[in-house]
Design a protein around this motif. Structure first.
Motif: not given
Ligand code: ADP
Ligand code: ASP
Ligand code: MG
Length: 409
Positions: A188-203
């Motif tokens: 995905v070309q426009g993918a944005r880097k995250m500073q943080e993400i919760t365990y639940d969403e990452m899972l």
């Protein structure tokens, strides 16, 4: 003094030059009083190559799951030995240890093992003796002492589990991207880097195919309450923190990210009798063979013949096993036919923000319509919506959906 666990993935240790660079990087970042455990994957595509090698013996080598583990664990054994040598050649004491040696206890489900307990006494002793401890990821041993692997991408889980068992101060996952993005930046070309993400969403992202972290590793992080720092092997930049809750303003989004999985296959048993027990006989046979089934659809009953069709998806690695089971069940149930479709992929959106927000699904489907992508199967969880589509259309579909929720300026 800090106890630090660092994990380096296959692409980070793909050559001896890269292994030396990893050793240098670890040493450069280390204070004299630090205790460091380095978990590594097999070099480059070694695991894929070993699987291919086994396919030269049998089309479905997973029939011999114990032997597959005997074979696959050799990949990580090569990289730990070389990395330990690299540390020693640079003047630092180091020792390599396999999964069994670090007390990584697993169940006996070969090629899909789960960690049942860790007794890292040997690691603690080696650390106390001043060693950098280099541990083979992806592997443990069952109660017989036999090697068991933890599923593809399992080195992430080895690292987080060890960090938990050792009560480490930090756990860093070094990889070939500089953090977790709102979608796979390779697709995905426009993918944005995250500073943080919760365990639940990452899972959920990981479960739905975001291969940057193995799902079990995120579960482990949550279980032990260990923040996980995902970052690049090749730059010093801060990456993404996976943790329990957001600490910055980043939290107001409807969708946290998009995940895709192109290692899926669809199976259909057509014309099964429309009667109680049919779904059970099919899915219990698959479960007995440790095949996880993902999306399931039972078609509307064909009134004339009193039959239905059962359609479901499995991981590509399980396809041969699933196909054999389904053919068997077809005969027993007197079903009409079995269909297998490999040209499929799953694209999903994830985010707690979609809870109670009915417009989100409509926007996802609208983006797919605009991109002229047909939806084959839809499934949902509390924090995700997934669509099965043709694999050929994956890139267009993922970019269209991403642009809908993360418009590019
Ligand atoms: P390693 O060998 O270091 O374990 P992997 O290939 O398993 O590396 O994981 C890193 C890859 O994950 C990246 O190269 C990227 O293509 C992919 N990936 C998938 N989804 C994401 C995402 N949301 N953010 C970052 N990378 C992702
Ligand atoms: N070498 C294993 C694999 O390719 C484990 C890992 O890389 O995490 O799946
Ligand atoms: Mg990986």
């Amino acid at each position: 003094m800090a106890l630090i666990v660092k994990k380096f993935g296959g692409s980070s240790v793909a050559t001896t030059e890269k292994i030396k660079a990893v050793a240098r990087r670890v040493l450069d970042g280390m204070k004299p009083e630090d205790k460091v455990v380095v978990v590594v994957s097999a070099m480059g595509d070694t695991t894929d190559d070993l699987i291919e090698l086994a396919r030269g013996i049998d089309k479905n080598p997973y029939h011999y799951a114990r032997e597959m583990d005997m074979l696959l664990t050799t990949g990580e054994q090569v990289s730990i030995a070389l990395l330990a040598m690299a540390f020693c050649s640079m003047g630092h004491k180091a020792i390599s240890l396999t999964g069994a040696m670090v007390g990584m206890g697993t169940n006996s489900v070969h090629t899909k093992g789960r960690i049942v307990g860790i007794e890292p006494k040997r690691v603690e002793e080696a650390l106390n003796e001043g060693n950098i401890v280099v541990v083979a990821g992806f592997q443990g041993a069952d109660s017989f002492g036999d090697p068991v692997t933890l599923g593809r991408g399992g080195s992430d889980t080895s690292a987080v589990a060890l960090a938990g068992a050792l009560a480490a101060d930090s756990c860093e996952i070094f990889t070939d991207v500089d953090g977790i993005y709102s979608a796979d930046p390779r697709l995905v070309q426009g993918a944005r880097k995250m500073q943080e993400i919760t365990y639940d969403e990452m899972l959920e992202m990981a479960r739905l195919g975001a291969g940057v972290m193995q799902p079990r590793s995120v579960e482990m992080g949550k279980h032990f309450g260990i923040p996980i720092h995902v970052r690049s092997t090749f730059t010093e930049k801060t990456g993404t923190m996976i943790r329990e809750a957001y600490t910055m303003e980043e939290k107001d989004f409807e969708i946290r990210g998009l995940a895709h999985d192109d290692k899926v296959a669809k199976l259909a048993v057509m014309g099964v009798p429309n009667q109680p027990g049919v779904a059970h006989s099919l899915f219990s046979a698959l479960a007995d063979a440790n095949v996880s089934v993902d999306m399931i659809v039972q078609s509307v009953r064909n009134i004339e013949h009193n039959v239905t069709d059962m359609v479901f998806t499995v991981a590509v690695d399980d396809l041969e096993t699933a196909r054999e089971i389904v053919e068997d069940v077809k005969k027993k149930l007197n079903a009409v036919s079995v269909l297998v479709e490999e040209n499929v992929a799953k694209v999903s959106i994830v985010g707690v923000g979609m809870l109670g927000n009915p417009g989100i699904a409509a926007r996802m489907f609208g983006a797919l319509q605009k991109a002229d992508v047909n939806i084959d199967i839809i499934s949902t969880s509390e924090i995700s919506i997934s669509c099965l589509i043709t694999k050929d259309k994956l890139k267009e579909a993922a970019n269209a959906i991403h642009d809908e929720f993360f418009p590019r300026d």
